[in-house]
Design a protein around this motif. Structure first.
Motif, short mmCIF file in Angstrom:
data_model
loop_
_atom_site.label_atom_id
_atom_site.label_comp_id
_atom_site.label_asym_id
_atom_site.label_seq_id
_atom_site.Cartn_x
_atom_site.Cartn_y
_atom_site.Cartn_z
N THR A 2 0.84 -1.19 0.00
CA THR A 2 0.00 0.00 0.00
C THR A 2 0.88 1.24 0.00
OG1 THR A 2 -1.71 -1.17 1.21
CG2 THR A 2 -1.83 1.20 1.23
N PHE A 3 0.51 2.20 -0.83
CA PHE A 3 1.25 3.44 -0.94
C PHE A 3 0.42 4.57 -0.32
CE2 PHE A 3 2.76 0.73 -4.33
CZ PHE A 3 4.13 0.86 -4.22
N ALA A 4 1.07 5.67 -0.02
CA ALA A 4 0.39 6.83 0.55
C ALA A 4 -0.62 7.38 -0.45
CB ALA A 4 1.40 7.91 0.91
N LEU A 5 -1.74 7.82 0.09
CA LEU A 5 -2.79 8.42 -0.71
C LEU A 5 -2.74 9.93 -0.59
CD1 LEU A 5 -5.70 6.08 0.38
CD2 LEU A 5 -4.59 6.09 -1.85
N SER A 6 -3.08 10.61 -1.66
CA SER A 6 -3.19 12.06 -1.60
C SER A 6 -4.54 12.47 -2.16
CB SER A 6 -2.06 12.74 -2.39
OG SER A 6 -2.14 12.39 -3.75
N VAL A 7 -5.06 13.57 -1.66
CA VAL A 7 -6.33 14.12 -2.13
C VAL A 7 -6.02 15.15 -3.20
CG1 VAL A 7 -8.38 15.42 -1.48
CG2 VAL A 7 -7.45 13.71 0.10
N HIS A 8 -6.64 14.99 -4.34
CA HIS A 8 -6.45 15.89 -5.47
C HIS A 8 -7.80 16.55 -5.77
CE1 HIS A 8 -4.85 17.42 -9.24
NE2 HIS A 8 -5.80 16.81 -9.91
N ARG A 9 -7.93 17.83 -5.44
CA ARG A 9 -9.15 18.58 -5.72
C ARG A 9 -9.08 19.06 -7.17
NH1 ARG A 9 -7.45 18.75 -0.85
NH2 ARG A 9 -8.88 18.54 0.90
N THR A 10 -10.11 18.75 -7.93
CA THR A 10 -10.06 19.03 -9.35
C THR A 10 -11.47 19.23 -9.89
OG1 THR A 10 -9.11 18.27 -11.44
CG2 THR A 10 -9.94 16.55 -9.95
N THR A 11 -11.66 18.94 -11.15
CA THR A 11 -12.98 19.06 -11.78
C THR A 11 -13.35 17.74 -12.47
OG1 THR A 11 -12.13 19.76 -13.94
CG2 THR A 11 -12.51 21.50 -12.27
N THR A 12 -14.61 17.60 -12.78
CA THR A 12 -15.06 16.38 -13.46
C THR A 12 -14.53 16.30 -14.89
OG1 THR A 12 -17.12 17.45 -14.14
CG2 THR A 12 -17.17 16.18 -12.08
N THR A 13 -14.02 17.40 -15.40
CA THR A 13 -13.47 17.41 -16.76
C THR A 13 -11.97 17.14 -16.80
OG1 THR A 13 -13.21 19.81 -16.70
CG2 THR A 13 -15.29 18.96 -17.61
N ASP A 14 -11.35 16.99 -15.66
CA ASP A 14 -9.91 16.70 -15.59
C ASP A 14 -9.63 15.35 -16.24
OD1 ASP A 14 -7.32 15.92 -14.78
OD2 ASP A 14 -7.53 16.86 -12.82
N GLU A 58 -3.02 7.44 -5.76
CA GLU A 58 -1.98 6.58 -5.22
C GLU A 58 -0.91 6.47 -6.29
OE1 GLU A 58 -2.47 2.82 -2.54
OE2 GLU A 58 -2.68 2.21 -4.64
N GLN A 59 0.28 6.92 -5.97
CA GLN A 59 1.36 6.98 -6.94
C GLN A 59 0.95 7.77 -8.18
OE1 GLN A 59 2.50 2.69 -7.25
NE2 GLN A 59 4.46 3.49 -6.54
N GLY A 60 0.18 8.85 -7.96
CA GLY A 60 -0.22 9.72 -9.05
C GLY A 60 -1.39 9.24 -9.87
N ARG A 61 -1.94 8.07 -9.54
CA ARG A 61 -3.06 7.52 -10.31
C ARG A 61 -4.33 7.53 -9.47
NH1 ARG A 61 0.85 3.17 -12.38
NH2 ARG A 61 0.47 2.40 -10.31
N PRO A 62 -5.48 7.83 -10.09
CA PRO A 62 -6.74 7.86 -9.34
C PRO A 62 -7.18 6.46 -8.94
CG PRO A 62 -7.16 8.21 -11.67
CD PRO A 62 -5.67 8.17 -11.51
N VAL A 63 -7.52 6.30 -7.66
CA VAL A 63 -8.02 5.01 -7.16
C VAL A 63 -9.44 5.13 -6.63
CG1 VAL A 63 -5.74 4.03 -6.71
CG2 VAL A 63 -6.89 5.35 -4.91
N ALA A 64 -9.88 6.36 -6.33
CA ALA A 64 -11.24 6.60 -5.85
C ALA A 64 -11.55 8.08 -6.04
CB ALA A 64 -11.38 6.20 -4.39
N GLY A 65 -12.82 8.41 -5.94
CA GLY A 65 -13.20 9.80 -6.09
C GLY A 65 -14.63 10.03 -5.67
N GLY A 66 -15.01 11.29 -5.71
CA GLY A 66 -16.37 11.65 -5.36
C GLY A 66 -16.58 13.14 -5.45
N ALA A 67 -17.82 13.54 -5.31
CA ALA A 67 -18.17 14.94 -5.47
C ALA A 67 -19.38 15.29 -4.63
CB ALA A 67 -18.48 15.22 -6.94
#
Length: 159
Positions: A2-14, A58-67
């Motif tokens: 398991t790698f560290a997770l980061s929260v990336h605030r963005t838009t649905t069009t990203d 996780e490692q720069g790749r999206p693993v989950a999301g929500g809005a």
């Protein structure tokens, strides 16, 4: 591993959100025959200050999301809570919920409202396990109800 997770605030069009949203569209189509719900709301509804869209990376790749989006003056509506199929059963959706709830409370919302589909028992279980109150008869056949509504009152942040 398991790698560290980061929260990336963005838009649905990203473009970074595209793999998750594509998989969500596939899931909706498989379960319901359509993914029309994903195009029901314009991207601006999920943008600050009245909304938010985030990805867990996780490692720069999206693993989950929500809005969330504004539902009414005091209520945020959760949408697009999703975990990539290769990363399920790790508590990621619960993490997404926690961040979205905190941010909604910080923006002045006092209540969260959401609906989930009757063919998504995983989502129903998640919301029940995280303190959401069902606004429907949980003993009834979900197919007889249609979208399953839930609500949760948020704690007001301390100044």
């Amino acid at each position: 591993m398991t790698f560290a997770l980061s929260v990336h605030r963005t838009t649905t069009t990203d473009p970074l959100a595209r793999p998750l949203l594509d998989e969500l569209a596939y899931e909706y189509t498989t379960r319901y025959g359509s993914s029309d719900d994903l195009s029901r709301y314009p991207a601006e509804e999920f943008a600050p200050p009245q909304g938010a869209f985030l990805l867990l990376l996780e490692q720069g790749r999206p693993v989950a999301g929500g809005a969330y989006r504004r539902y009414d003056e005091h209520t945020a509506e959760l949408k697009r809570i999703w975990t990539h199929s290769a990363h399920r059963r790790r508590g990621l959706a619960r993490r997404v919920l926690t961040v979205l709830e905190r941010e909604a409370a910080d923006r002045g919302y006092r209540r969260i409202y959401l609906t989930t589909g009757p063919r998504q028992p995983e989502a129903k279980g998640l919301y029940l396990a995280t303190g959401y109150r069902p606004l429907f008869d949980v003993a009834a056949d979900p197919e007889s109800i249609g979208p399953l509504p839930f609500e949760k009152y948020l704690e007001t942040p301390k100044p």
